[in-house]
Motif scaffolding. Structure first.
Motif, PDB file in Angstrom:
ATOM      1  N   LYS A  74       0.822  -1.213   0.000  1.00 57.50           N
ATOM      2  CA  LYS A  74       0.000   0.000   0.000  1.00 57.50           C
ATOM      3  C   LYS A  74       0.856   1.264   0.000  1.00 57.50           C
ATOM      4  CE  LYS A  74      -4.289  -1.681   0.956  1.00 57.50           C
ATOM      5  NZ  LYS A  74      -5.582  -1.204   0.617  1.00 57.50           N
ATOM      6  N   GLN A  79       7.333   6.499   1.469  1.00 58.76           N
ATOM      7  CA  GLN A  79       6.201   6.817   2.328  1.00 58.76           C
ATOM      8  C   GLN A  79       6.360   6.172   3.705  1.00 58.76           C
ATOM      9  OE1 GLN A  79       3.157   5.375  -0.370  1.00 58.76           O
ATOM     10  NE2 GLN A  79       2.370   7.474  -0.646  1.00 58.76           N
ATOM     11  N   THR A 109      -4.913   5.656  11.367  1.00 57.28           N
ATOM     12  CA  THR A 109      -5.432   7.014  11.164  1.00 57.28           C
ATOM     13  C   THR A 109      -4.350   7.923  10.591  1.00 57.28           C
ATOM     14  OG1 THR A 109      -6.965   6.696  12.993  1.00 57.28           O
ATOM     15  CG2 THR A 109      -6.532   8.963  12.321  1.00 57.28           C
ATOM     16  N   GLY A 112      -3.864   7.222   6.947  1.00 62.09           N
ATOM     17  CA  GLY A 112      -4.964   7.822   6.196  1.00 62.09           C
ATOM     18  C   GLY A 112      -4.799   9.323   6.046  1.00 62.09           C
ATOM     19  N   ARG A 113      -4.393  10.002   7.121  1.00 59.30           N
ATOM     20  CA  ARG A 113      -4.194  11.458   7.074  1.00 59.30           C
ATOM     21  C   ARG A 113      -3.042  11.848   6.143  1.00 59.30           C
ATOM     22  NH1 ARG A 113      -4.249  13.131  13.452  1.00 59.30           N
ATOM     23  NH2 ARG A 113      -6.450  12.692  13.866  1.00 59.30           N
ATOM     24  N   PHE A 115      -1.380   9.932   3.710  1.00 63.97           N
ATOM     25  CA  PHE A 115      -1.276   9.414   2.346  1.00 63.97           C
ATOM     26  C   PHE A 115      -2.620   9.155   1.682  1.00 63.97           C
ATOM     27  CE2 PHE A 115       2.307   7.712   4.905  1.00 63.97           C
ATOM     28  CZ  PHE A 115       3.295   8.533   4.390  1.00 63.97           C
ATOM     29  N   GLN A 116      -3.720   9.460   2.376  1.00 63.91           N
ATOM     30  CA  GLN A 116      -5.066   9.222   1.851  1.00 63.91           C
ATOM     31  C   GLN A 116      -5.236   7.772   1.401  1.00 63.91           C
ATOM     32  OE1 GLN A 116      -3.325  12.170   0.796  1.00 63.91           O
ATOM     33  NE2 GLN A 116      -4.336  13.052   2.568  1.00 63.91           N
ATOM     34  N   VAL A 117      -4.743   6.862   2.240  1.00 66.44           N
ATOM     35  CA  VAL A 117      -4.830   5.432   1.984  1.00 66.44           C
ATOM     36  C   VAL A 117      -5.444   4.790   3.214  1.00 66.44           C
ATOM     37  CG1 VAL A 117      -3.512   3.316   1.568  1.00 66.44           C
ATOM     38  CG2 VAL A 117      -2.799   5.435   0.497  1.00 66.44           C
ATOM     39  N   THR A 118      -6.432   3.939   3.005  1.00 62.34           N
ATOM     40  CA  THR A 118      -7.039   3.217   4.114  1.00 62.34           C
ATOM     41  C   THR A 118      -6.374   1.853   4.226  1.00 62.34           C
ATOM     42  OG1 THR A 118      -9.137   4.316   3.705  1.00 62.34           O
ATOM     43  CG2 THR A 118      -9.199   2.319   5.035  1.00 62.34           C
TER      44      THR A 118
END
Length: 181
Positions: A74, A79, A109, A112-113, A115-118
């Motif tokens: 992911k 990253q 969380t 997600g904040r 890299f906008q990846v869940t």
């Protein structure tokens, strides 16, 4: 079996296996049969036949490594390094003031904040494990804890309380023992 060490899963072993497949492609181009390739390269006949089919369909390029097995990662390595730097700053720097613990839910969380990846909690744990993190249990101590009183108790009172049980605990508590009748 050519890969008696389990086949290897790292990049070096994958490159070594790819060299064997390229050698097989050169042998196929020279007219060798699948059983001859299997015997020469010490691989199974099944692998040699599969390589020959792939070679006939796409040439030597068809025998290149497809990369590590499983789904694609992911996050890229860059990253992951950026996330590790952010985690090293601590939870307070990320907005969690209640306590100074990184939980897997908080890491999810943060991912997600940033890299906008869940990602799932299992994915976050795997990512942290690969980065060298280990699970830790925080030491929960009472705010009222008095270290001097604890030291005094363990040094002076505990030895008296802990005395040998041999003086009062001799014998058996068993109802079948003759000494208990």
């Amino acid at each position: 079996m050519r890969y008696g060490d389990g086949g290897g899963v790292g990049p070096q072993q994958r490159a070594r296996r790819e060299q064997v497949r390229r050698q097989a492609a050169r042998m196929f181009a020279a007219g060798a049969s699948a059983p001859q390739v299997a015997a020469e390269l010490e691989v199974s006949a099944k692998s040699a036949y599969a390589w020959r089919r792939a070679w006939l369909a796409g040439g030597e390029h068809a025998l290149t490594s497809k990369g590590p097995p499983g789904p694609d990662r992911k996050l890229s390595e860059a990253q992951v390094q950026k996330l590790i730097r952010k985690l090293d700053e601590g939870p307070a720097a990320a907005g969690w003031d209640e306590d100074q613990r990184w939980t897997l839910a908080r890491v999810c969380t943060m991912i997600g904040r940033m890299f906008q990846v869940t990602v799932s909690i299992a994915t976050a744990w795997e990512l942290l494990r690969r980065a060298g993190y280990t699970p830790q249990q925080p030491i929960a101590r009472a705010a009222e804890r008095d270290e001097q009183a604890i030291e005094h108790f363990t040094r002076y009172q505990w030895p008296a309380v802990k005395e040998s049980r041999a003086g009062w605990a001799r014998g058996s508590a068993s109802s079948t023992s003759p000494a208990s009748r």
